[in-house]
Design a protein around this motif. Structure first.
Motif, PDB file in Angstrom:
ATOM      1  N   ASP A 349       0.830  -1.207   0.000  1.00 31.35           N
ATOM      2  CA  ASP A 349       0.000   0.000   0.000  1.00 31.35           C
ATOM      3  C   ASP A 349       0.866   1.260   0.000  1.00 31.35           C
ATOM      4  OD1 ASP A 349      -2.018  -1.841   0.102  1.00 31.35           O
ATOM      5  OD2 ASP A 349      -2.573  -1.471   2.192  1.00 31.35           O
ATOM      6  N   LEU A 350       1.942   1.247   0.785  1.00 34.47           N
ATOM      7  CA  LEU A 350       2.821   2.432   0.816  1.00 34.47           C
ATOM      8  C   LEU A 350       3.555   2.592  -0.510  1.00 34.47           C
ATOM      9  CD1 LEU A 350       4.334   2.438   4.414  1.00 34.47           C
ATOM     10  CD2 LEU A 350       2.735   4.088   3.402  1.00 34.47           C
ATOM     11  N   GLU A 351       3.928   1.481  -1.107  1.00 32.51           N
ATOM     12  CA  GLU A 351       4.606   1.570  -2.396  1.00 32.51           C
ATOM     13  C   GLU A 351       3.697   2.266  -3.411  1.00 32.51           C
ATOM     14  OE1 GLU A 351       5.714   0.641  -6.504  1.00 32.51           O
ATOM     15  OE2 GLU A 351       3.910  -0.055  -5.504  1.00 32.51           O
ATOM     16  N   GLU A 352       2.456   1.847  -3.460  1.00 32.82           N
ATOM     17  CA  GLU A 352       1.541   2.464  -4.433  1.00 32.82           C
ATOM     18  C   GLU A 352       1.365   3.953  -4.156  1.00 32.82           C
ATOM     19  OE1 GLU A 352      -2.103   0.175  -4.709  1.00 32.82           O
ATOM     20  OE2 GLU A 352      -0.999  -1.646  -5.223  1.00 32.82           O
ATOM     21  N   LYS A 353       1.296   4.276  -2.876  1.00 34.05           N
ATOM     22  CA  LYS A 353       1.097   5.667  -2.488  1.00 34.05           C
ATOM     23  C   LYS A 353       2.333   6.519  -2.814  1.00 34.05           C
ATOM     24  CE  LYS A 353       0.433   8.416   1.680  1.00 34.05           C
ATOM     25  NZ  LYS A 353       0.459   8.348   3.158  1.00 34.05           N
ATOM     26  N   TYR A 354       3.477   6.089  -2.350  1.00 33.96           N
ATOM     27  CA  TYR A 354       4.694   6.884  -2.539  1.00 33.96           C
ATOM     28  C   TYR A 354       5.166   6.877  -3.996  1.00 33.96           C
ATOM     29  CZ  TYR A 354       5.419   6.801   2.570  1.00 33.96           C
ATOM     30  OH  TYR A 354       5.301   6.934   3.933  1.00 33.96           O
ATOM     31  N   CYS A 355       4.944   5.759  -4.677  1.00 34.54           N
ATOM     32  CA  CYS A 355       5.555   5.581  -5.999  1.00 34.54           C
ATOM     33  C   CYS A 355       4.534   5.713  -7.134  1.00 34.54           C
ATOM     34  CB  CYS A 355       6.300   4.246  -6.070  1.00 34.54           C
ATOM     35  SG  CYS A 355       7.612   4.133  -4.830  1.00 34.54           S
ATOM     36  N   HIS A 356       3.406   6.314  -6.841  1.00 31.98           N
ATOM     37  CA  HIS A 356       2.445   6.682  -7.890  1.00 31.98           C
ATOM     38  C   HIS A 356       2.055   5.480  -8.746  1.00 31.98           C
ATOM     39  CE1 HIS A 356       3.804  10.660  -6.614  1.00 31.98           C
ATOM     40  NE2 HIS A 356       5.030  10.176  -6.752  1.00 31.98           N
ATOM     41  N   ASP A 357       1.812   4.366  -8.091  1.00 34.70           N
ATOM     42  CA  ASP A 357       1.329   3.151  -8.768  1.00 34.70           C
ATOM     43  C   ASP A 357       2.307   2.529  -9.760  1.00 34.70           C
ATOM     44  OD1 ASP A 357      -1.169   3.167  -7.409  1.00 34.70           O
ATOM     45  OD2 ASP A 357      -1.875   4.736  -8.770  1.00 34.70           O
ATOM     46  N   ALA A 358       3.574   2.903  -9.685  1.00 34.62           N
ATOM     47  CA  ALA A 358       4.562   2.182 -10.512  1.00 34.62           C
ATOM     48  C   ALA A 358       4.590   0.721 -10.052  1.00 34.62           C
ATOM     49  CB  ALA A 358       5.945   2.818 -10.347  1.00 34.62           C
ATOM     50  N   PRO A 359       4.876  -0.223 -10.965  1.00 38.41           N
ATOM     51  CA  PRO A 359       4.860  -1.645 -10.581  1.00 38.41           C
ATOM     52  C   PRO A 359       5.857  -1.924  -9.458  1.00 38.41           C
ATOM     53  CG  PRO A 359       5.017  -1.408 -12.975  1.00 38.41           C
ATOM     54  CD  PRO A 359       5.206  -0.033 -12.400  1.00 38.41           C
ATOM     55  N   PHE A 360       5.441  -2.801  -8.551  1.00 37.38           N
ATOM     56  CA  PHE A 360       6.287  -3.186  -7.415  1.00 37.38           C
ATOM     57  C   PHE A 360       6.916  -4.545  -7.740  1.00 37.38           C
ATOM     58  CE2 PHE A 360       6.243  -3.343  -2.421  1.00 37.38           C
ATOM     59  CZ  PHE A 360       7.484  -2.742  -2.382  1.00 37.38           C
ATOM     60  N   TYR A 361       8.155  -4.689  -7.352  1.00 36.95           N
ATOM     61  CA  TYR A 361       8.959  -5.885  -7.670  1.00 36.95           C
ATOM     62  C   TYR A 361       9.684  -6.256  -6.385  1.00 36.95           C
ATOM     63  CZ  TYR A 361      13.222  -8.090  -9.767  1.00 36.95           C
ATOM     64  OH  TYR A 361      14.289  -8.899 -10.087  1.00 36.95           O
ATOM     65  N   THR A 362       9.208  -7.314  -5.725  1.00 38.03           N
ATOM     66  CA  THR A 362       9.721  -7.608  -4.386  1.00 38.03           C
ATOM     67  C   THR A 362      10.569  -8.874  -4.332  1.00 38.03           C
ATOM     68  OG1 THR A 362       7.722  -8.837  -3.800  1.00 38.03           O
ATOM     69  CG2 THR A 362       7.743  -6.494  -3.270  1.00 38.03           C
ATOM     70  N   LEU A 363      11.402  -8.930  -3.326  1.00 35.59           N
ATOM     71  CA  LEU A 363      12.234 -10.106  -3.026  1.00 35.59           C
ATOM     72  C   LEU A 363      11.548 -10.801  -1.858  1.00 35.59           C
ATOM     73  CD1 LEU A 363      15.081 -11.438  -3.597  1.00 35.59           C
ATOM     74  CD2 LEU A 363      15.891 -10.110  -1.657  1.00 35.59           C
ATOM     75  N   GLY A 364      10.696 -11.732  -2.167  1.00 31.52           N
ATOM     76  CA  GLY A 364       9.828 -12.331  -1.141  1.00 31.52           C
ATOM     77  C   GLY A 364       8.631 -11.431  -0.920  1.00 31.52           C
TER      78      GLY A 364
END
Lengths: 504, 504
Positions: A349-364
């Motif tokens: 949720d914070l990623e979407e908020k801070y990063c303007h909905d850019a795709p998230f790519y996580t390690l785990g």
């Protein structure tokens, strides 16, 4: 009943023109049911050279003022890459057509999706990374100075392709990384990512006092020219965040992030990728390299999760993401790391908020620290959950994480594990058609079509071996029981009688 | 630095009297940090006979009108079993004392927790299953007519104990199940569960027309006398639910449930366990056997998840749970099965609502159907998530689920996988002390205390082997690098410099 095994053939689904032809594996089950499975063309390890499917597309665009897929999408131009990616995405889960090239273009234009495809990687079969689409899996390969060599890494690339990696990152360090990367690029139909600061450190023989912007810039330029599709660059690791990292138990665990921090310490200066971000974007735009904005401050243990270092960097990255979007550079955002279950959603949720909905790519993320040797599982738990919440791509973690470099067998285990996590997330997200393969499996189970079950599974050979080991030889052909209950009583057979009586 | 390996010894933490002495493994790390790990006494496979620790407690209670732990808890009496379970629960995660015997009694009295401990299983070291406490893991073992034998199953019991099973279910079918169960009970310090209808079917040689209430009752009575600590009984599978099951793709997949349904079909009658539930409760109360109210209609595939058959049965089970509670019979509730990620929480929430907060005990759930051979992972994903939401115990799933009976190696893999899922849930729930071991691991990582890392991991030997395989021999003693980055650049070393500069 005549005994029949499922068969498989490669088919191509064509777009509006013949040069857009997307490969799929068409599985025909023993009851003639058909199901499509994703694949990539040219992944045959014996192939001499990969087809350069994008070469004519790129040539035809000539000296257009648009450079990147983002540029084209913003200009309302549908590229072949978008069309290709849309077909791939649509038929991955059945024969409907849920995604059009226009859908893909819309998401790319908004910065919510990325098609990593360097103009100098014509072998790359386009794919799209974004929340609206199926969850992707990245496999990391790469030699280090202590372990592994050229042949081994090429074998890992083929292993990655065989088990469904959507992108591959070459994290090689040590000697010969340029040659290895060239071989990987030329053999890879999937986008290749790198962490350029690794090579920068090699070029200055590990001496961070010599690692200047000029050195870094040259590496980035060389790799962009070579055809790398995305760069992890830790430009959000600002100097003012260092005191937060210093308070941690584990400090900085991202290798790229820590090299960057080391350079900052040595030069007593701001992050050079941050300071020169405009120039970086210029190179990336020229070759259409996507930026994977790296989380140099990702937490390395539950104890450091979700702290000021991590979230402060995420906010910085968000600002960079906006600059990328404005400048026609495709980008996505890297995420943790180690996060307890109760804070997984918060990260998305914070990623979407801070990063303007850019795709998230996580390690785990890894949801506990106490299972080295099984960290493909601790991370698949967090990975499935965060992908269900909206993460677009999961970086696999192999069983040897925290202990050693992955072997080819680890690559396989990591991929199988993350393909299942990604698929579980797709099911949870309710992607159209995502359940078709699961349902085909259920029908095969109820009808004792064992070989169909193997064919439908993520690791057919392994599933077959486990089953076969306990079956009496004479029963190997479609037995109507299995070793779990034995021949006397089988729940599956009972169901026919229940259906007969109650389902009228 | 002198090279020092971690050491381990068994200690006992005593309660208010000397006969309550709970075993733990006390790990002393190379930096003299101490950490407690759970264990069970008497799990040594070479031991001749298990200590009957509960024998004097049971004897001292004589002919009390209270029969079960629930009776005692309701009467405000703290039993030795409660005290034992409280100590075990408290010290499992560090040396604080978050749970008192009164806490345990309160949860048991309210029906929110269960201590399965048949008066005829004096070897059983009491443990508590409930949402307020740490998440437990059950391991299934058991021979079938096709596969596996006596010695093999005893070996699986020891394997289960070694890798931390909190309870073990003996699901044997075929010949000699009585003798095997006797050996398992006498060798087991953890509660043993069974599915009595399996033995009932054996006694009538698989002929369901002969499977009457009298046969079933005798099996239940015999097993209760033998010392079984909990029974899975599918009494909620009412006849009116059959048409819903008939509409499914996979129908009934629970083996016990399908035997019950088969009997109902054959006799054209209501569920005999439902009809005779009062008599069942009477036997269970007499010996303090907990009832694990079985979900005979658990979904066997994503396609059948959360349907009327499943939830209708859950509502029925809830009514039975209330009857158990009123009658002094401890009970918990079995759950699915196959459930997509987006409906996992709903399953926990409905269970609490329908079943009046009785503990939930789930099989996974498996979040996709397409990974036979890897179903320990698909189920650990669902299991971690539902346990975080409130499920009290997870039934492990092994890699051979859907394909074969688990081997001893599968038992190990299943347990390691579910111990990590359960621990991830405990961390997410914020159980006091749950993070101590994770934090010890993080400190060991940052300080390159490799052998401490192995000792702290869920599978020390495996972690060591993975690491060792890639380390040069001369570096085997506490090297300050590892094969992942090699000796040149290590993020962990950098952190010391960052701390020196920024953490003032």
């Amino acid at each position: 009943m005549t005994f029949k095994k499922p068969t498989e053939k490669k088919i191509f689904i064509k777009g509006s023109t013949d040069d857009v032809a997307v490969p799929f594996r068409e599985l025909t089950l023993s009851n003639d049911e058909k199901i499509l499975l994703s694949t990539v063309e040219g992944s045959d390890p014996n192939a001499k050279a990969m087809p350069k499917i994008r070469a004519p597309w790129i040539a035809s665009r000539g000296n257009s003022k648009e450079k990147t897929q983002l540029d084209y999408a913003k200009a309302g131009i549908i590229t072949k890459e978008m069309e290709y990616a849309a077909i791939r995405e649509s038929y991955k889960y059945g024969s409907d057509m849920p995604f059009t090239a226009e859908d893909v273009a819309k998401e790319v234009a908004a910065g919510r999706a990325v098609i990593p495809c360097n103009v100098n990687h014509p072998e790359c079969e386009p794919m799209v990374i974004g929340k609206k689409f199926s969850v992707k899996v990245n496999a990391n390969i790469g030699a280090s100075a202590v372990s592994s060599g050229y042949d081994e890494e090429i074998a890992k690339l083929h292993q990655s392709l065989k088990f469904g990696a959507d992108t591959v990152m070459d994290l090689s360090t040590g000697d010969g990384i340029l040659e290895l990367r060239e071989a990987i690029l030329r053999a890879s139909p999937v986008p290749i990512g790198t962490v350029p600061v690794y090579e920068a450190l090699e070029r200055v023989h590990g001496d961070t006092s010599l690692l200047t912007w000029e050195v870094f810039r040259q590496v980035v330029l060389d790799q962009a020219r070579q055809g790398v599709d995305y760069f992890t660059i830790h430009a959000g690791l600002r100097e003012y965040l260092m005191p937060y990292a210093a308070k941690r138990v584990l400090g900085i665990v991202s290798r790229g992030g820590s090299i960057m921090a080391s350079v900052m310490l040595r030069h007593d200066a701001e992050n050079l990728a941050y300071d020169h971000f405009d120039e970086l974007m210029e190179i990336c735009r020229e070759y259409d390299v996507a930026l994977s904005l790296g989380d140099g401050l990702r937490p390395g243990g539950i104890c450091d999760a979700c702290d000021k270092a991590q979230y402060g960097e995420l906010e910085e990255i968000g600002k960079l993401a906006l600059r990328c979007r404005e400048n026609g550079v495709q980008c996505f955002i890297e995420g943790p790391g180690h996060v307890p279950l109760n804070r997984v959603y918060e990260n998305q949720d914070l990623e979407e908020k801070y990063c303007h909905d850019a795709p998230f790519y996580t390690l785990g993320p890894l949801v506990t620290d106490i299972a080295p040797g099984q960290d493909h599982i601790t991370s698949a738990i967090g990975g499935a959950l965060i992908a269900y919440r909206g993460t677009s791509m999961l970086c696999y973690v192999t069983p040897s994480e925290h202990l050693a470099l992955p072997t080819a067998e680890d690559v396989k285990q990591g991929l199988i594990t993350f393909k299942l996590a990604a698929h579980a997330a797709d099911l949870g997200k309710g992607l159209p058609g995502a359940q078709l393969r699961d349902d085909a499996m259920s029908r095969a189970r109820v009808e004792f079509r064992w070989y169909d079950q193997f064919a439908l599974s993520l690791d057919p050979e392994h599933a077959y071996q486990v089953w076969k080991a306990q079956m009496p030889d004479e029963c190997a052909h479609e037995p109507s029981f299995c070793s779990m209950c034995g021949p006397r009583f089988c729940p599956m057979r009972l169901n026919r009688r229940i259906k007969a009586k109650y389902d009228k």
